[in-house]
Design a protein around this motif. Structure first.
Motif, PDB file in Angstrom:
ATOM      1  N   LYS A  82     -34.083 -74.396 -16.673  1.00 28.62           N
ATOM      2  CA  LYS A  82     -33.422 -73.612 -17.342  1.00 28.62           C
ATOM      3  C   LYS A  82     -34.108 -72.966 -18.221  1.00 28.62           C
ATOM      4  CE  LYS A  82     -29.157 -74.557 -16.126  1.00 28.62           C
ATOM      5  NZ  LYS A  82     -27.793 -75.480 -16.389  1.00 28.62           N
ATOM      6  N   ASP A  83     -34.700 -73.442 -19.315  1.00 26.13           N
ATOM      7  CA  ASP A  83     -35.428 -73.274 -20.664  1.00 26.13           C
ATOM      8  C   ASP A  83     -36.975 -72.462 -20.190  1.00 26.13           C
ATOM      9  OD1 ASP A  83     -36.507 -72.726 -23.234  1.00 26.13           O
ATOM     10  OD2 ASP A  83     -37.170 -73.881 -22.946  1.00 26.13           O
ATOM     11  N   MET A  84     -37.213 -72.675 -19.009  1.00 25.16           N
ATOM     12  CA  MET A  84     -39.223 -72.546 -18.800  1.00 25.16           C
ATOM     13  C   MET A  84     -38.821 -71.407 -17.613  1.00 25.16           C
ATOM     14  SD  MET A  84     -40.138 -74.179 -20.599  1.00 25.16           S
ATOM     15  CE  MET A  84     -42.383 -73.699 -20.383  1.00 25.16           C
ATOM     16  N   LYS A  85     -37.849 -70.873 -17.319  1.00 23.39           N
ATOM     17  CA  LYS A  85     -37.748 -70.034 -15.993  1.00 23.39           C
ATOM     18  C   LYS A  85     -38.050 -68.588 -16.813  1.00 23.39           C
ATOM     19  CE  LYS A  85     -33.998 -66.816 -13.705  1.00 23.39           C
ATOM     20  NZ  LYS A  85     -32.409 -66.767 -13.901  1.00 23.39           N
ATOM     21  N   GLY A  86     -39.003 -67.979 -15.778  1.00 20.30           N
ATOM     22  CA  GLY A  86     -39.725 -67.237 -16.186  1.00 20.30           C
ATOM     23  C   GLY A  86     -41.120 -67.588 -16.640  1.00 20.30           C
ATOM     24  N   LYS A  87     -41.000 -68.567 -17.268  1.00 16.61           N
ATOM     25  CA  LYS A  87     -42.811 -69.291 -18.173  1.00 16.61           C
ATOM     26  C   LYS A  87     -43.528 -69.385 -17.558  1.00 16.61           C
ATOM     27  CE  LYS A  87     -39.076 -69.269 -22.668  1.00 16.61           C
ATOM     28  NZ  LYS A  87     -38.619 -70.617 -23.415  1.00 16.61           N
TER      29      LYS A  87
ATOM     30  N   GLY B  96     -39.381 -86.099  -7.220  1.00 17.62           N
ATOM     31  CA  GLY B  96     -37.978 -86.949  -7.214  1.00 17.62           C
ATOM     32  C   GLY B  96     -38.269 -88.598  -6.695  1.00 17.62           C
ATOM     33  N   ASN B  97     -36.997 -89.123  -6.985  1.00 15.27           N
ATOM     34  CA  ASN B  97     -37.236 -90.803  -6.420  1.00 15.27           C
ATOM     35  C   ASN B  97     -37.161 -90.982  -4.947  1.00 15.27           C
ATOM     36  OD1 ASN B  97     -34.342 -91.510  -5.926  1.00 15.27           O
ATOM     37  ND2 ASN B  97     -34.011 -90.840  -7.953  1.00 15.27           N
ATOM     38  N   GLU B  98     -38.164 -92.583  -4.332  1.00 13.95           N
ATOM     39  CA  GLU B  98     -37.893 -92.439  -3.077  1.00 13.95           C
ATOM     40  C   GLU B  98     -36.725 -92.108  -1.842  1.00 13.95           C
ATOM     41  OE1 GLU B  98     -40.633 -95.304  -2.205  1.00 13.95           O
ATOM     42  OE2 GLU B  98     -42.104 -94.434  -3.944  1.00 13.95           O
ATOM     43  N   GLU B  99     -35.083 -92.562  -2.621  1.00 11.88           N
ATOM     44  CA  GLU B  99     -34.402 -93.151  -2.158  1.00 11.88           C
ATOM     45  C   GLU B  99     -33.360 -91.710  -1.499  1.00 11.88           C
ATOM     46  OE1 GLU B  99     -34.907 -94.943  -4.581  1.00 11.88           O
ATOM     47  OE2 GLU B  99     -36.138 -96.296  -3.332  1.00 11.88           O
ATOM     48  N   LYS B 100     -33.703 -91.096  -2.863  1.00 11.46           N
ATOM     49  CA  LYS B 100     -32.536 -89.975  -3.111  1.00 11.46           C
ATOM     50  C   LYS B 100     -32.915 -88.535  -3.805  1.00 11.46           C
ATOM     51  CE  LYS B 100     -28.743 -92.545  -4.484  1.00 11.46           C
ATOM     52  NZ  LYS B 100     -27.854 -92.634  -5.656  1.00 11.46           N
ATOM     53  N   GLY B 101     -34.483 -88.199  -3.279  1.00 13.98           N
ATOM     54  CA  GLY B 101     -34.850 -87.059  -3.694  1.00 13.98           C
ATOM     55  C   GLY B 101     -35.031 -86.693  -5.008  1.00 13.98           C
ATOM     56  N   ILE B 102     -34.836 -85.274  -5.652  1.00 21.11           N
ATOM     57  CA  ILE B 102     -34.428 -84.743  -6.742  1.00 21.11           C
ATOM     58  C   ILE B 102     -32.935 -84.789  -6.178  1.00 21.11           C
ATOM     59  CG2 ILE B 102     -36.684 -83.965  -7.661  1.00 21.11           C
ATOM     60  CD1 ILE B 102     -35.766 -81.103  -6.347  1.00 21.11           C
ATOM     61  N   SER B 103     -31.746 -84.319  -7.638  1.00 19.36           N
ATOM     62  CA  SER B 103     -30.741 -83.890  -7.765  1.00 19.36           C
ATOM     63  C   SER B 103     -31.051 -82.007  -7.462  1.00 19.36           C
ATOM     64  CB  SER B 103     -30.091 -84.188  -8.641  1.00 19.36           C
ATOM     65  OG  SER B 103     -30.885 -83.218 -10.453  1.00 19.36           O
ATOM     66  N   GLU B 104     -29.283 -82.097  -6.816  1.00 18.45           N
ATOM     67  CA  GLU B 104     -29.265 -80.621  -6.504  1.00 18.45           C
ATOM     68  C   GLU B 104     -29.086 -80.230  -7.690  1.00 18.45           C
ATOM     69  OE1 GLU B 104     -28.429 -77.430  -4.285  1.00 18.45           O
ATOM     70  OE2 GLU B 104     -28.610 -79.971  -3.145  1.00 18.45           O
ATOM     71  N   GLU B 105     -28.551 -80.398  -9.106  1.00 15.19           N
ATOM     72  CA  GLU B 105     -28.782 -79.262  -9.685  1.00 15.19           C
ATOM     73  C   GLU B 105     -30.370 -78.963  -9.815  1.00 15.19           C
ATOM     74  OE1 GLU B 105     -26.797 -79.700 -14.714  1.00 15.19           O
ATOM     75  OE2 GLU B 105     -26.817 -81.417 -13.310  1.00 15.19           O
ATOM     76  N   VAL B 106     -31.212 -80.051 -10.071  1.00 20.21           N
ATOM     77  CA  VAL B 106     -32.579 -80.076 -10.682  1.00 20.21           C
ATOM     78  C   VAL B 106     -33.094 -78.953  -9.153  1.00 20.21           C
ATOM     79  CG1 VAL B 106     -34.820 -81.036  -9.872  1.00 20.21           C
ATOM     80  CG2 VAL B 106     -32.616 -82.434 -11.578  1.00 20.21           C
TER      81      VAL B 106
ATOM     82  N   GLN C  15     -31.212 -76.205  -7.611  1.00 17.86           N
ATOM     83  CA  GLN C  15     -30.806 -75.228  -7.854  1.00 17.86           C
ATOM     84  C   GLN C  15     -31.555 -74.650  -8.982  1.00 17.86           C
ATOM     85  OE1 GLN C  15     -26.226 -75.915  -8.510  1.00 17.86           O
ATOM     86  NE2 GLN C  15     -25.954 -76.271  -6.743  1.00 17.86           N
ATOM     87  N   ASN C  16     -32.603 -75.663 -10.562  1.00 13.42           N
ATOM     88  CA  ASN C  16     -32.959 -74.809 -11.492  1.00 13.42           C
ATOM     89  C   ASN C  16     -34.496 -74.349 -10.985  1.00 13.42           C
ATOM     90  OD1 ASN C  16     -30.586 -74.208 -13.646  1.00 13.42           O
ATOM     91  ND2 ASN C  16     -30.577 -76.646 -13.178  1.00 13.42           N
ATOM     92  N   CYS C  17     -34.934 -75.133  -9.394  1.00 12.32           N
ATOM     93  CA  CYS C  17     -36.391 -74.648  -9.173  1.00 12.32           C
ATOM     94  C   CYS C  17     -36.566 -72.886  -8.725  1.00 12.32           C
ATOM     95  CB  CYS C  17     -36.807 -75.145  -8.402  1.00 12.32           C
ATOM     96  SG  CYS C  17     -36.878 -77.646  -8.697  1.00 12.32           S
ATOM     97  N   ASP C  18     -37.581 -72.290  -8.955  1.00  9.96           N
ATOM     98  CA  ASP C  18     -37.727 -71.391  -8.304  1.00  9.96           C
ATOM     99  C   ASP C  18     -38.268 -71.581  -6.670  1.00  9.96           C
ATOM    100  OD1 ASP C  18     -38.212 -69.949 -10.964  1.00  9.96           O
ATOM    101  OD2 ASP C  18     -39.879 -70.720 -10.717  1.00  9.96           O
TER     102      ASP C  18
END
Length: 255
Positions: free
Chosen positions: A169-174, A205-215, A217-220
């Motif tokens: 979130k902090d790096m959004k746009g940067k 993300g890790n191989e079992e679950k990948g990145i979390s849903e919250e993560v 949602q905060n990717c471009d």
């Protein structure tokens, strides 16, 4: 293997110790090696003697195994201060943006060998920044990760964060924020175009679950490494090893 009484970490493996000698020999507090390795570390022994740091030739590999907790020592073990992983702050991320430095975030990658392999690839491709969460499921710097990195630890900065979503979130746009996902529509080969002159911030993300849903949602953008039969039923195996995936992504960022 850590020596908690002395606050030390054992670094083993020829490439890891040799690179440590070349780049950061002052880190080495004690050195142990088998007789056949002695000619290869003569210069380091002189430095150790000059600064009154101990070095010893050991009789057999069992002694080295006890020091580092591994049979993969390759005849040499160096003891260093336990590495301190610095917390990431806005001053550091501002430098990334200003100098257009890419960074990789590991979202709960728990295997030490995978961390070491990712560090090795990062050093090879010139990516200097890796971020790990302060999470017990995330591997940190260990004897195994140091050895597998094959010297890469001397060229990569590892930082810690309490919250990956907060950082994103902090790096959004940067920075251009990417997450890896088997559900993604964009390919990793599109990353450079999607960056639009911004440095990349990539979450693995890790191989079992990948990145979390919250993560996610905060990717471009979410990106995928194309696989055989893409667009059909899915890949023949669930995913690449995370270290293999990291290498492909780093190549695409730097090619």
């Amino acid at each position: 293997m850590k020596n908690t009484q002395r606050n030390e970490l054992a670094v083993c493996g020829f490439a890891a110790v040799k690179t440590l000698e070349k780049i950061n020999s002052q880190k080495i507090r004690r050195l142990y090696f088998m007789e056949e390795k002695a000619p290869l570390f003569g210069g380091l022994c002189k430095k150790m003697a000059a600064s009154k740091r101990p070095y010893n030739k050991v009789a057999d590999s069992v002694e080295l195994e006890k020091l580092c907790g591994s049979v993969h020592h390759q005849g040499v073990v160096a003891m260093i201060d336990t590495p301190v992983i610095l917390p990431l702050n806005t001053e550091i991320t501002a430098r990334w943006v200003e100098q257009k430095e890419d960074a990789v975030i590991l979202d709960r990658v728990g295997n030490a060998n995978n961390l070491g392999a990712i560090v090795r690839s990062a050093a090879f491709f010139g990516i200097k920044n890796i971020v790990i969460p302060l999470d017990e499921s995330q591997s940190s710097i260990t004897t195994s990760s140091y050895r597998v990195a094959e010297g890469g630890m001397e060229f990569v900065n590892i930082y810690s964060v309490r919250s990956i979503p907060f950082l994103l979130k902090d790096m959004k746009g940067k920075m251009a924020r990417f997450g890896t996902s088997l559900k993604a529509q964009k390919k990793v080969s599109e990353m450079k175009l999607l960056c639009q002159e911004k440095p990349a911030l990539v979450v693995l993300g890790n191989e079992e679950k990948g990145i979390s849903e919250e993560v996610a949602q905060n990717c471009d953008s979410l990106v995928i490494i194309p696989f055989a039969g893409m667009g059909e039923a899915g890949p023949k195996v669930d995913s690449l090893n995370v270290a293999q995936a990291a290498s492909v992504i780093m190549y695409e960022l730097k090619k």
